[in-house]
Write a protein that holds these residues in place. Structure first.
Motif, PDB file in Angstrom:
ATOM      1  N   LEU A  24       0.817  -1.166  -0.031  1.00 33.53           N
ATOM      2  CA  LEU A  24      -0.059  -0.007   0.105  1.00 33.53           C
ATOM      3  C   LEU A  24       0.783   1.333   0.052  1.00 33.53           C
ATOM      4  O   LEU A  24       1.827   1.282   0.732  1.00 33.53           O
ATOM      5  CB  LEU A  24      -0.888  -0.071   1.118  1.00 33.53           C
ATOM      6  CG  LEU A  24      -1.969  -1.055   1.186  1.00 33.53           C
ATOM      7  CD1 LEU A  24      -2.649  -0.932   2.625  1.00 33.53           C
ATOM      8  CD2 LEU A  24      -3.122  -0.438   0.147  1.00 33.53           C
ATOM      9  N   ASN A  25       0.413   2.324  -0.858  1.00 33.72           N
ATOM     10  CA  ASN A  25       1.151   3.341  -0.593  1.00 33.72           C
ATOM     11  C   ASN A  25       0.234   4.547   0.059  1.00 33.72           C
ATOM     12  O   ASN A  25      -0.901   4.240   0.654  1.00 33.72           O
ATOM     13  CB  ASN A  25       1.460   4.103  -2.221  1.00 33.72           C
ATOM     14  CG  ASN A  25       0.297   3.966  -2.988  1.00 33.72           C
ATOM     15  OD1 ASN A  25      -0.859   4.691  -2.517  1.00 33.72           O
ATOM     16  ND2 ASN A  25       0.492   3.789  -4.102  1.00 33.72           N
ATOM     17  N   GLU A  26       0.631   5.722   0.395  1.00 36.35           N
ATOM     18  CA  GLU A  26       0.034   6.756   1.250  1.00 36.35           C
ATOM     19  C   GLU A  26      -1.301   6.997   0.621  1.00 36.35           C
ATOM     20  O   GLU A  26      -2.356   7.239   1.428  1.00 36.35           O
ATOM     21  CB  GLU A  26       0.897   7.837   1.522  1.00 36.35           C
ATOM     22  CG  GLU A  26       1.940   7.652   2.383  1.00 36.35           C
ATOM     23  CD  GLU A  26       2.688   8.821   2.704  1.00 36.35           C
ATOM     24  OE1 GLU A  26       2.375  10.025   2.239  1.00 36.35           O
ATOM     25  OE2 GLU A  26       3.711   8.879   3.359  1.00 36.35           O
ATOM     26  N   GLY A  27      -1.105   7.250  -0.497  1.00 36.15           N
ATOM     27  CA  GLY A  27      -2.720   7.595  -1.129  1.00 36.15           C
ATOM     28  C   GLY A  27      -3.720   6.473  -1.155  1.00 36.15           C
ATOM     29  O   GLY A  27      -4.893   6.853  -0.828  1.00 36.15           O
ATOM     30  N   GLU A  28      -3.235   5.118  -1.313  1.00 33.21           N
ATOM     31  CA  GLU A  28      -4.272   4.156  -1.185  1.00 33.21           C
ATOM     32  C   GLU A  28      -4.603   4.036   0.313  1.00 33.21           C
ATOM     33  O   GLU A  28      -6.086   3.701   0.631  1.00 33.21           O
ATOM     34  CB  GLU A  28      -3.490   2.873  -1.722  1.00 33.21           C
ATOM     35  CG  GLU A  28      -3.356   2.643  -2.938  1.00 33.21           C
ATOM     36  CD  GLU A  28      -2.368   1.694  -3.765  1.00 33.21           C
ATOM     37  OE1 GLU A  28      -2.497   1.405  -4.679  1.00 33.21           O
ATOM     38  OE2 GLU A  28      -1.613   1.186  -2.690  1.00 33.21           O
ATOM     39  N   ILE A  29      -3.795   4.300   1.293  1.00 35.69           N
ATOM     40  CA  ILE A  29      -4.527   4.305   2.639  1.00 35.69           C
ATOM     41  C   ILE A  29      -5.452   5.484   2.895  1.00 35.69           C
ATOM     42  O   ILE A  29      -6.416   5.286   3.721  1.00 35.69           O
ATOM     43  CB  ILE A  29      -2.943   4.548   3.482  1.00 35.69           C
ATOM     44  CG1 ILE A  29      -2.235   3.310   3.647  1.00 35.69           C
ATOM     45  CG2 ILE A  29      -3.573   4.831   4.929  1.00 35.69           C
ATOM     46  CD1 ILE A  29      -0.982   3.430   4.280  1.00 35.69           C
ATOM     47  N   GLU A  30      -5.013   6.568   2.142  1.00 32.80           N
ATOM     48  CA  GLU A  30      -6.183   7.509   2.413  1.00 32.80           C
ATOM     49  C   GLU A  30      -7.405   7.274   1.876  1.00 32.80           C
ATOM     50  O   GLU A  30      -8.438   7.446   2.206  1.00 32.80           O
ATOM     51  CB  GLU A  30      -5.714   8.934   1.609  1.00 32.80           C
ATOM     52  CG  GLU A  30      -4.503   9.712   2.403  1.00 32.80           C
ATOM     53  CD  GLU A  30      -4.411  11.012   1.765  1.00 32.80           C
ATOM     54  OE1 GLU A  30      -4.962  11.527   0.991  1.00 32.80           O
ATOM     55  OE2 GLU A  30      -2.971  11.239   1.935  1.00 32.80           O
ATOM     56  N   TRP A  31      -7.453   6.636   0.616  1.00 31.73           N
ATOM     57  CA  TRP A  31      -8.859   6.016   0.175  1.00 31.73           C
ATOM     58  C   TRP A  31      -9.407   4.977   0.852  1.00 31.73           C
ATOM     59  O   TRP A  31     -10.789   5.207   0.992  1.00 31.73           O
ATOM     60  CB  TRP A  31      -8.397   5.321  -1.154  1.00 31.73           C
ATOM     61  CG  TRP A  31      -7.917   6.201  -2.220  1.00 31.73           C
ATOM     62  CD1 TRP A  31      -7.763   7.261  -2.510  1.00 31.73           C
ATOM     63  CD2 TRP A  31      -7.152   5.327  -3.738  1.00 31.73           C
ATOM     64  NE1 TRP A  31      -6.939   7.679  -3.842  1.00 31.73           N
ATOM     65  CE2 TRP A  31      -6.735   6.423  -4.345  1.00 31.73           C
ATOM     66  CE3 TRP A  31      -6.763   4.287  -4.220  1.00 31.73           C
ATOM     67  CZ2 TRP A  31      -6.099   6.234  -5.612  1.00 31.73           C
ATOM     68  CZ3 TRP A  31      -6.407   4.043  -5.391  1.00 31.73           C
ATOM     69  CH2 TRP A  31      -5.819   5.075  -6.177  1.00 31.73           C
ATOM     70  N   LEU A  32      -8.775   4.251   1.507  1.00 32.03           N
ATOM     71  CA  LEU A  32      -9.365   3.217   2.444  1.00 32.03           C
ATOM     72  C   LEU A  32     -10.093   3.907   3.655  1.00 32.03           C
ATOM     73  O   LEU A  32     -11.172   3.833   4.155  1.00 32.03           O
ATOM     74  CB  LEU A  32      -8.326   2.078   2.755  1.00 32.03           C
ATOM     75  CG  LEU A  32      -7.910   1.271   1.958  1.00 32.03           C
ATOM     76  CD1 LEU A  32      -6.752   0.586   2.457  1.00 32.03           C
ATOM     77  CD2 LEU A  32      -8.765   0.162   1.274  1.00 32.03           C
ATOM     78  N   ALA A  33      -9.356   4.899   4.131  1.00 36.51           N
ATOM     79  CA  ALA A  33      -9.664   5.862   5.434  1.00 36.51           C
ATOM     80  C   ALA A  33     -10.979   6.425   4.919  1.00 36.51           C
ATOM     81  O   ALA A  33     -11.985   6.471   5.718  1.00 36.51           O
ATOM     82  CB  ALA A  33      -8.822   6.667   5.891  1.00 36.51           C
ATOM     83  N   ASP A  34     -10.844   7.378   3.672  1.00 39.92           N
ATOM     84  CA  ASP A  34     -12.076   8.131   3.441  1.00 39.92           C
ATOM     85  C   ASP A  34     -13.323   7.233   3.017  1.00 39.92           C
ATOM     86  O   ASP A  34     -14.624   7.508   3.239  1.00 39.92           O
ATOM     87  CB  ASP A  34     -11.742   8.907   2.236  1.00 39.92           C
ATOM     88  CG  ASP A  34     -10.615   9.966   2.347  1.00 39.92           C
ATOM     89  OD1 ASP A  34     -10.511  10.247   3.586  1.00 39.92           O
ATOM     90  OD2 ASP A  34     -10.184  10.327   1.379  1.00 39.92           O
ATOM     91  N   GLY A  35     -13.037   5.962   2.443  1.00 42.20           N
ATOM     92  CA  GLY A  35     -14.366   5.163   2.260  1.00 42.20           C
ATOM     93  C   GLY A  35     -14.776   4.458   3.218  1.00 42.20           C
ATOM     94  O   GLY A  35     -15.782   3.606   3.104  1.00 42.20           O
ATOM     95  N   GLY A  36     -14.111   4.266   4.389  1.00 43.25           N
ATOM     96  CA  GLY A  36     -14.678   3.606   5.587  1.00 43.25           C
ATOM     97  C   GLY A  36     -14.357   2.281   5.380  1.00 43.25           C
ATOM     98  O   GLY A  36     -15.078   1.029   6.132  1.00 43.25           O
ATOM     99  N   SER A  37     -13.415   1.790   4.669  1.00 42.16           N
ATOM    100  CA  SER A  37     -13.267   0.171   4.097  1.00 42.16           C
ATOM    101  C   SER A  37     -12.393  -0.397   5.600  1.00 42.16           C
ATOM    102  O   SER A  37     -11.660   0.290   6.129  1.00 42.16           O
ATOM    103  CB  SER A  37     -12.467   0.027   3.095  1.00 42.16           C
ATOM    104  OG  SER A  37     -13.232   0.415   1.974  1.00 42.16           O
TER     105      SER A  37
END
Length: 439
Positions: free
Chosen positions: A260-273
């Motif tokens: 995972l890169n930082e942007g993908e971690i942000e996607w997961l956080a924003d999406g509530g996954s």
């Protein structure tokens, strides 16, 4: 009208998992039927409810049952079949050919029984499964009394379960309709991975997942090789593909996630996954390390899974909890990267959130279902006890799980399983071993 049986269960320590590093000494639960009615100190419970049957577990700790958020239960019958191989070679040369030859209704039913017995003996009260013949897995779950989220597995290629992806979906939904009213069985969609399931199929599953409010679990970014080959084939990373079709949502259970890169971690956080961390399987297959500290700091919920016994090689959640804490400390060279409590939380409330069951299980609170266990700390290996949370995470073994309750029903008493025939399970395991080894 049937009278719901009441009972008080107390122990030297109660760990409710409602706040960090919190436990109550000499405390317990008032259970009525399937539900926790009260959580309090021993003297208060016995004084307030003097007529209720009371059991005190001396030297033991009460806590929520563990939630194994990702496993392939029936693969217990393949434990130790082919070890010490890279993931791709292990799957393509060792596991998939054997599955193609031997996986049928009996294999899945008996293998799931075996897995349930092991999980109950390890303190697991709920698991999320991903395997073929989900009807047979559901049958084993219903008979045993354990709680489970059964995966409606989807792959594009023909298997002994279904001819293609659409057949997987149709048959899975039939099983869902058959068992959806069971009090201990939930369901999830379980597409294997972005590299084995087409974009159009994933779009269809996303729509169904939203319509039925069912989790969607999938192996994602398990290895660097997986990510690299997906980029070569599609021009984007797997998680980018999932974002494009709207699958990054609170219903997504992303399993493994070692790349995972930082942007993908942000996607997961924003999406509530939710991320399902499987540390021991990832270590054994040399797949990589899930960035747990960064995920927690971003606010992503982490749950724990064992993966299958063919790649772990056990379903021991206490060992998985310990590995989670220790691996994070080593990975980040930071002794605070993942605390004992954070690891235990991932195996209880973290799992409940991932499965969408946080209002029912995962902590010991009035109004929740009575899914809980006791762990005997009164032995040489876990004395003296200064902090029962740390003692369970860093010193206890699964053999110290003494009692297990699911939905208010005791499924293991003093290490003895009450709803499963251990001798028959061992006999079946030997039968399958002989068939497979003589193929």
């Amino acid at each position: 009208m049937e009278t719901k049986v009441e009972q008080i269960i107390t122990a030297d320590w109660l760990i409710p998992m409602t706040q960090a590093d919190h436990w109550i000494e000499n405390a317990g639960l008032l259970i009525r039927g399937t539900e926790i009615i009260a959580v309090d100190k021993l003297d208060i419970l016995t004084e307030k409810y003097p007529e209720v049957s009371h059991t005190h577990l001396e030297g033991q700790a009460l806590l929520p049952g563990f939630i194994n958020s990702h496993c392939h239960a029936a693969m217990n019958l393949l434990r130790g079949l082919s070890d010490d191989l890279p993931l791709k070679q292990w799957l393509e040369e060792a596991i998939w050919p054997v599955e193609a030859q031997f996986v049928d209704n009996s294999f899945v039913y008996q293998g799931t029984q075996h897995a349930i017995a092991e999980m109950l003996r390890s303190g697991t009260t709920c698991f999320q499964d991903m395997y073929f013949m989900p009807d047979q897995a559901a049958k084993a779950v219903k008979e045993s009394g354990i709680r489970a989220s059964i995966g409606m597995v989807v792959v594009e290629f023909e298997t002994s379960w279904a001819q293609n992806a659409q057949d997987c979906i149709d048959k899975g939904l039939d099983v869902f309709d058959q068992f959806k009213h069971s009090p201990t069985i939930n369901f999830n969609f379980a597409p294997h991975a972005p590299y084995t399931v087409e974009k159009t199929t994933l779009e269809k599953l996303g729509m169904l997942s939203n319509e039925l409010s069912l989790p969607l679990q999938m192996h994602i970014h398990e290895t660097a090789y997986e990510v690299e080959t997906f980029i070569e084939a599609h021009g984007v990373r797997p998680l980018t593909r999932l974002k494009e079709i709207g699958l990054i949502s609170p219903l997504l259970n992303a399993v493994h996630m070692t790349q995972l890169n930082e942007g993908e971690i942000e996607w997961l956080a924003d999406g509530g996954s939710h991320v399902i961390h499987c540390p021991q399987s990832n270590m054994k297959l040399s797949s990589g390390v899930c960035p747990t500290k960064q995920l927690l700091e971003a606010g992503v919920n982490i749950a724990l899974g064992t993966d299958g016994a063919a790649s772990n090689n056990d379903l021991d959640m206490i060992d998985e909890i310990r590995s989670t804490a220790l691996l994070a400390k080593l990975d980040y060279l930071d002794p605070t990267a993942m605390s004992a409590y954070e690891s235990l939380y991932a195996a209880t409330m973290g799992g409940a959130k991932a499965l969408g069951l946080q209002e029912s299980i995962g902590s010991l609170e009035a109004g929740k279902l009575a899914d809980f266990i006791s762990i005997d700390l009164n032995c040489i290996e876990t004395q003296p006890v200064y902090n029962p949370v740390s003692q369970i995470v860093y010193a206890a073994g699964r053999e110290q799980v003494s009692n297990v309750w699911v939905n208010g029903k005791q499924l293991m008493s003093n290490r003895k399983l009450k709803t499963l025939n251990s001798d028959l399970i061992l006999q079946n395991a030997r039968h399958w071993r002989n068939k497979i080894i003589n193929r």
